[in-house]
Design a protein around this motif. Structure first.
Motif, short mmCIF file in Angstrom:
data_model
loop_
_atom_site.label_atom_id
_atom_site.label_comp_id
_atom_site.label_asym_id
_atom_site.label_seq_id
_atom_site.Cartn_x
_atom_site.Cartn_y
_atom_site.Cartn_z
N GLU A 37 0.83 -1.21 0.00
CA GLU A 37 0.00 0.00 0.00
C GLU A 37 0.86 1.26 0.00
OE1 GLU A 37 -4.02 -1.64 2.29
OE2 GLU A 37 -2.65 -0.28 3.33
N SER A 50 -6.51 1.16 -1.25
CA SER A 50 -7.09 -0.03 -0.62
C SER A 50 -6.83 -1.22 -1.53
CB SER A 50 -8.61 0.11 -0.46
OG SER A 50 -8.94 1.00 0.56
N VAL A 52 -7.97 -5.11 -2.54
CA VAL A 52 -9.08 -6.07 -2.43
C VAL A 52 -8.84 -7.25 -3.37
CG1 VAL A 52 -10.77 -4.36 -1.65
CG2 VAL A 52 -10.43 -4.73 -4.09
N ASN A 53 -9.78 -8.22 -3.36
CA ASN A 53 -9.50 -9.48 -4.06
C ASN A 53 -9.79 -9.47 -5.56
OD1 ASN A 53 -12.29 -9.40 -3.78
ND2 ASN A 53 -12.48 -11.59 -3.43
N THR A 206 -12.46 3.67 2.84
CA THR A 206 -11.97 2.93 4.01
C THR A 206 -13.15 2.35 4.79
OG1 THR A 206 -10.10 4.42 4.12
CG2 THR A 206 -10.51 3.09 6.07
N ALA A 209 -14.58 -0.54 2.79
CA ALA A 209 -13.69 -1.70 2.62
C ALA A 209 -13.41 -2.41 3.93
CB ALA A 209 -12.37 -1.27 1.97
N ARG A 210 -13.55 -1.65 5.05
CA ARG A 210 -13.14 -2.19 6.35
C ARG A 210 -13.90 -3.47 6.69
NH1 ARG A 210 -12.75 2.53 10.25
NH2 ARG A 210 -14.95 2.59 9.75
N HIS A 214 -11.13 -11.09 5.51
CA HIS A 214 -9.80 -11.48 5.02
C HIS A 214 -9.90 -12.81 4.28
CE1 HIS A 214 -7.38 -8.37 6.95
NE2 HIS A 214 -8.29 -8.41 7.91
N LYS A 262 -13.60 -9.76 -0.83
CA LYS A 262 -12.67 -9.90 0.30
C LYS A 262 -11.53 -8.92 0.16
CE LYS A 262 -13.74 -14.73 1.08
NZ LYS A 262 -13.31 -16.10 1.17
N GLN A 263 -10.64 -8.91 1.16
CA GLN A 263 -9.42 -8.14 1.07
C GLN A 263 -8.40 -8.94 0.26
OE1 GLN A 263 -8.61 -5.63 4.07
NE2 GLN A 263 -10.44 -6.03 5.27
#
Ligand SMILES: *Cc1c(COP(=O)(O)O)cnc(C)c1O
Length: 400
Positions: A37, A50, A52-53, A206, A209-210, A214, A262-263
């Motif tokens: 990041e 951010s 993400v997947n 944020t 996405a939070r 995971h 997901k992240q």
């Protein structure tokens, strides 16, 4: 079915060394994610990143964040010819798709039609797509959108690493996304990046996405196996093998808003190690190949003069009646000439009755006439000459 040297339509090589970096970053977990990041924030000079997947998760998160800022607006203007994941993300975010026709000469918006599309007072944002890495005119879109309070989302899913007039693609709109999926500009098997220099948007992203979960061990194992398989099978000597397996559905496009959100996993962050240099090398190689095709008389239906783009495929409009024959001949010779999206957004059956706006006849023509030529590092000069010869000979044939 062809057994033997076959070019994939697009590819980002993944080496064994990168897989090892992936395993090492998997061990360091969140620290590795934070490092990636920071690298991205510094390289792009933005305040917010951010991870993400997937690209479609990135777009969904962006749209959710924008909706939170302007809950009274629910329309999203998108190009009528683009990746099906774009309307899928709009649907997933609970918003309405408003396709706007495209100009076949640039694959960007048809500006005449865009003006009207932005005027309902309910448009939340407009999504500008740099298809195949060819830069879209984001400045022009901003000039139209910003005075109306409409956000500009830069869909740079296919364009990471490109620059226009000394500015980096991904920093031209209010907020942007990159995809790290297979066959994109840069790849960690799958993944998505959100970036913005606007702190209010960054904070909203944020918040959106939070809540994403995971990745679990199952996700890692799948990605790991996929990375190993890709590192071997995207090579032209072996690509005929996955291409021959119908259950892999390579090159198939489906509309599906039920994707997992997901992240980004730490293994994939490790796969990206050395991304700045690798991206620069990929861009240079691909651009050289695009210039070679142009010199051989093949005309792209999009422009890149004045830019240093990262071109992932070379789009060409061909005669509708000759396209099938061109693809068949390419398949016989393994040249990687490919179809792109099977239809315009206005032709997606699952969206029938829910779309706003009118028909998009130019996008429908593009869907019937477009092919893409490969530009990735496995394409040799000899391949390019054969591809150019094939295109020129099919174009010269009379009738059907
Ligand atoms: C691939 C793509 C996406 C979605 O990215 P995924 O990582 O596949 O989810 C979005 N927009 C465009 C233009 C794309 O090509």
């Amino acid at each position: 079915m062809r057994v033997g040297r076959t070019l994939p339509p697009a590819a980002v090589p993944i080496s064994f060394r990168e897989i090892l970096s992936g395993l090492s970053d998997l061990a360091s977990g969140m620290k590795a994610v934070a490092r990636f990041e920071t690298e991205l924030r510094e390289y792009y000079g933005v305040t917010h990143v951010s991870l993400v997947n997937s690209g479609r998760t990135a777009l969904t998160v962006i749209l959710t964040a924008l909706k939170e800022l302007h809950p009274e607006r629910e329309e999203v203007v998108i190009p009528a010819y683009t990746c099906y994941s774009v309307p899928a993300a709009v649907t997933r975010a609970g918003l309405k798709v408003l396709p706007c026709d495209v100009d076949p000469a640039t694959l960007d918006f048809d500006w005449e039609k865009l003006g009207g599309a932005l005027d309902s007072g309910r448009v939340l944002c407009a999504v500008s797509a740099h298809l195949f890495g060819f830069p879209a005119d984001v400045d022009r879109l901003k000039e139209l959108a910003s005075p109306r309070g409409i956000f500009v989302v830069e869909d740079a899913a296919q364009a990471m690493g490109g620059e226009v007039g000394g500015r980096k693609i991904g920093t031209l709109g209010d907020i942007a996304l990159f995809s790290l999926g297979r066959g994109k500009a840069f790849s960690t098997v799958s993944g998505g990046i959100i970036l913005t220099g606007d702190t209010r948007l960054g904070d909203a992203v944020t918040r959106a996405a939070r809540g994403l979960p995971h990745e679990g061990w199952g996700d890692f194992l799948l990605t790991f196996c996929y990375a190993l398989a890709l590192s071997l099978l995207v090579r032209p000597g072996l690509f005929w093998l996955p291409k021959a397996l119908p259950f892999l559905r390579l090159g198939e496009t489906r509309f599906d808003p039920r994707f997992s959100m997901k992240q980004l996993g730490a293994f994939q962050v490790g796969l990206a190690r050395g991304w700045q240099e690798r991206l620069a090398r990929l861009r240079e190689t691909r651009l050289r190949k695009a210039v070679f095709l142009e010199k051989a008389g093949v005309k792209a239906t999009a422009r890149f003069k004045g830019a240093v783009p990262n071109l992932i495929r070379f789009p060409v409009l061909v005669d509708e009646a000759k396209r099938r024959r061109l693809i068949e001949m390419s398949e016989e010779e393994g040249l990687g000439v490919a179809l792109v999206y099977p239809d315009a957004v206005t032709g997606i059956a699952e969206l029938r009755g829910t779309l706003l706006g009118g028909p998009a006849p130019q996008a429908e023509q593009v869907a019937k006439r477009l092919v893409s030529l490969p530009l990735h590092p496995f394409v040799t000069e000899k391949d390019l000459r054969r591809i150019a010869d094939l295109l020129n000979s099919v174009a010269g044939e009379g009738g059907n």
